[in-house]
Design an enzyme around this catalytic site. Sequence first.
Site, PDB file in Angstrom:
ATOM      1  N   SER A  29      30.777  27.416   9.035  1.00 47.37           N
ATOM      2  CA  SER A  29      31.922  28.123   8.809  1.00 47.37           C
ATOM      3  C   SER A  29      31.805  28.875   7.199  1.00 47.37           C
ATOM      4  O   SER A  29      32.533  29.327   6.584  1.00 47.37           O
ATOM      5  CB  SER A  29      33.166  27.433   8.452  1.00 47.37           C
ATOM      6  OG  SER A  29      33.545  26.795   9.683  1.00 47.37           O
TER       7      SER A  29
ATOM      8  N   LYS B 294      23.208  32.200  18.195  1.00 43.78           N
ATOM      9  CA  LYS B 294      23.463  31.001  19.235  1.00 43.78           C
ATOM     10  C   LYS B 294      23.221  32.006  20.659  1.00 43.78           C
ATOM     11  O   LYS B 294      22.391  32.996  20.698  1.00 43.78           O
ATOM     12  CB  LYS B 294      24.764  30.843  19.110  1.00 43.78           C
ATOM     13  CG  LYS B 294      25.046  30.122  18.029  1.00 43.78           C
ATOM     14  CD  LYS B 294      26.168  29.154  17.619  1.00 43.78           C
ATOM     15  CE  LYS B 294      26.351  28.774  16.393  1.00 43.78           C
ATOM     16  NZ  LYS B 294      27.456  27.636  15.919  1.00 43.78           N
TER      17      LYS B 294
ATOM     18  N   GLU C 220      24.084  21.118   7.802  1.00 40.35           N
ATOM     19  CA  GLU C 220      25.340  21.562   8.569  1.00 40.35           C
ATOM     20  C   GLU C 220      26.382  20.171   8.801  1.00 40.35           C
ATOM     21  O   GLU C 220      25.948  19.741   9.916  1.00 40.35           O
ATOM     22  CB  GLU C 220      24.932  22.119   9.668  1.00 40.35           C
ATOM     23  CG  GLU C 220      23.950  23.548   9.340  1.00 40.35           C
ATOM     24  CD  GLU C 220      24.090  24.519  10.533  1.00 40.35           C
ATOM     25  OE1 GLU C 220      24.454  25.585  10.336  1.00 40.35           O
ATOM     26  OE2 GLU C 220      23.754  24.095  11.780  1.00 40.35           O
TER      27      GLU C 220
ATOM     28  N   HIS D 241      19.245  21.854  15.906  1.00 40.26           N
ATOM     29  CA  HIS D 241      20.721  22.448  15.628  1.00 40.26           C
ATOM     30  C   HIS D 241      21.501  21.314  16.380  1.00 40.26           C
ATOM     31  O   HIS D 241      21.352  20.723  17.392  1.00 40.26           O
ATOM     32  CB  HIS D 241      20.858  23.686  16.315  1.00 40.26           C
ATOM     33  CG  HIS D 241      22.142  24.514  15.635  1.00 40.26           C
ATOM     34  ND1 HIS D 241      23.488  24.058  16.484  1.00 40.26           N
ATOM     35  CD2 HIS D 241      22.388  25.225  14.853  1.00 40.26           C
ATOM     36  CE1 HIS D 241      24.377  24.552  15.759  1.00 40.26           C
ATOM     37  NE2 HIS D 241      23.940  25.429  14.961  1.00 40.26           N
TER      38      HIS D 241
ATOM     39  N   GLY E 194      31.519  26.191  13.326  1.00 37.87           N
ATOM     40  CA  GLY E 194      32.490  26.904  14.058  1.00 37.87           C
ATOM     41  C   GLY E 194      33.935  26.391  14.011  1.00 37.87           C
ATOM     42  O   GLY E 194      34.745  26.669  14.882  1.00 37.87           O
TER      43      GLY E 194
ATOM     44  N   ASN F 239      22.481  32.770  12.788  1.00 37.17           N
ATOM     45  CA  ASN F 239      22.197  32.039  14.087  1.00 37.17           C
ATOM     46  C   ASN F 239      23.311  32.850  14.909  1.00 37.17           C
ATOM     47  O   ASN F 239      24.254  32.259  14.915  1.00 37.17           O
ATOM     48  CB  ASN F 239      22.352  30.551  13.729  1.00 37.17           C
ATOM     49  CG  ASN F 239      22.514  29.698  15.197  1.00 37.17           C
ATOM     50  OD1 ASN F 239      21.757  30.334  16.020  1.00 37.17           O
ATOM     51  ND2 ASN F 239      22.776  28.545  14.905  1.00 37.17           N
TER      52      ASN F 239
ATOM     53  N   GLU G 182      24.196  21.549  18.112  1.00 38.15           N
ATOM     54  CA  GLU G 182      24.417  21.978  19.366  1.00 38.15           C
ATOM     55  C   GLU G 182      23.395  21.429  20.398  1.00 38.15           C
ATOM     56  O   GLU G 182      23.656  21.060  21.378  1.00 38.15           O
ATOM     57  CB  GLU G 182      24.753  23.262  19.533  1.00 38.15           C
ATOM     58  CG  GLU G 182      26.069  23.824  18.950  1.00 38.15           C
ATOM     59  CD  GLU G 182      26.393  25.223  18.280  1.00 38.15           C
ATOM     60  OE1 GLU G 182      25.644  26.138  18.744  1.00 38.15           O
ATOM     61  OE2 GLU G 182      27.176  25.449  17.625  1.00 38.15           O
TER      62      GLU G 182
HETATM   63  P1  PGA Z   1      29.502  28.804  12.058  1.00 37.83           P
HETATM   64  O1  PGA Z   1      28.138  28.181  12.860  1.00 37.83           O
HETATM   65  O2  PGA Z   1      28.769  29.723  10.772  1.00 37.83           O
HETATM   66  O3  PGA Z   1      29.875  29.416  13.267  1.00 37.83           O
HETATM   67  O4  PGA Z   1      30.043  27.555  11.864  1.00 37.83           O
HETATM   68  C1  PGA Z   1      26.915  27.741  11.712  1.00 37.83           C
HETATM   69  C2  PGA Z   1      25.814  27.287  12.673  1.00 37.83           C
HETATM   70  O5  PGA Z   1      25.811  26.502  13.767  1.00 37.83           O
HETATM   71  O6  PGA Z   1      24.602  27.137  12.416  1.00 37.83           O
END
Ligand code: PGA
Length: 282
Positions: free
Chosen positions: A240, A33, A189, A117, A195, A31, A119
């Site tokens: 992560s 982003k 998730e 997601h 993140g 992903n 976010e």
């Molecule tokens: P990350 O993000 O691997 O940077 O923790 C995962 C995601 O948002 O799908």
Amino acid sequence: MSASEPSAAESEDAGHPGARGAGRTPLVAGNWKMYKTEAQAESYIQGLLPRLSSVERVDVAICVPFTDLRAMVDSTRGSRVEVFAQNMHEEAEGAFTGEISAPMLSEIDVYGVVLGHSERRALFGETDRALAQKVPAALAAGLTPILCVGETEEERDGGDTERKLRHQVHEDLAAVAPGDLQRVVIAYEPIWAIGTGRVATPEQAQEAIAFIRALLSDRSVAPAGDPEIAARVRILYGGSVKPENAQELLALPDVDGALVGGASLAPESFAAIVAAAEKALA
Ligand code: PGA
């Protein structure tokens, strides 16, 4: 799957390189982003494809900004990399300035779309009510949705993880037609792991994902609830994931792959996670 006719998209899936009968082909999805201009995306994909040349048993996806979709679809043709969008509107068309619909994505051969997601939920007001329409709209257009679910740190600390997951699975999949459930990919998730560098322990990931699979076999929670169908749904872990922790997570019995944010941005680390997924299968 029993009686129902396979849809056009299911027949397409059957021809996909990774598809293998009732088994669940692992999926490693990057992903991006809001990263990478088209020129950056092109240079990335030229770095990624040669690194995947020996991959045989893992499906690979990149979830890219809208402006990169067409270039990435063209550049990945004939490879095992599928291209996903990161969001879409639930309606096919209309007066929705700034939005993109499922038919617009499928017309340019986009394979699927990330939906819900955290976010988008936290920063852009994505609701379970909209997701309940988006998931079937994606399926109807022949797209593979990756539906994201997961709890906040507060919810985990308060013992509310299962309640949150039950609520999201129940609401977001409420209008999925029986027979279509196995075309949905779910990404578990935990929001506290996204993140942050704080990855879930293997026990936490396995427990939550096994719980989601149990929800999918329950007719009162998932529309097509049925243990046989639930056993075919791919459920990914996200939060992560890095080359160093991928193999341990991906070897867990219910974990069918990973949704990778930060570590998907460089072809080296993303390819290393795909390689870890292949190893975990061995
Ligand atoms: P990350 O993000 O691997 O940077 O923790 C995962 C995601 O948002 O799908």
